[in-house]
Structures are given as C-alpha cells and as structure tokens.
Scaffold this motif. Sequence first.
Motif: not given
Length: 92
Positions: A20-49
């Motif tokens: 389950d943790a592997g699926k969650a990590v892969e989903a997070l990485v995939g979501t970040i990658t897809d969002t960056l491919k679209r040219g959008d930013e991802i802001r995670i409060a308390g962590f970074g951008t």
Amino acid sequence: MNQAELIAAVAERAGLTKADAGKAVEALVGTITDTLKRGDEIRIAGFGTFGVSERGERQGRNPQTGAEITIAASKAARFTAGKAVKDALNGG
C-alpha cells in the motif's frame, strides 16, 4: 535513501503494508510528474514547492574536441523548500 527504503519508511510511519505504501509513493510521484508536465506548480504547505524552470538555448564546448556546440533549450524540475523544512534542517 532509495525508493525501496522510502516505501518501507512510509509503511512504518503510516501503519500501512509495504504494498500500500508503494502504491501511495508511486501515485504521489506520478501526480507530481504529470502536474509538472502541464507546467503547473505544486505547493505542499510546510514542505515546499515543486515547479518547472526553463533553460534557454546557450553555447557550450565539447570537452573532448573543444569545438563550440549549441545546447538546446530545456525544462527542468525545481524544488524550493518551505519554512518548516528549512527550520528543521537548520536546527530551528
């Protein structure tokens, strides 16, 4: 830390199975990658951008021959740490 160690740490901290943790990590990485491919930013409060920076075309040199070459324009992922991460790293 490699991906397998990250998955094990997430599983332990969240009380999940490694699968389950592997699926969650892969989903997070995939979501970040897809969002960056679209040219959008991802802001995670308390962590970074996560964002995209663009590098323009520039001149360089082939280190073997010394000949001038043109280095093509490209995009690169960037990460800017948030205040909480900076404070944790600097003992704050």
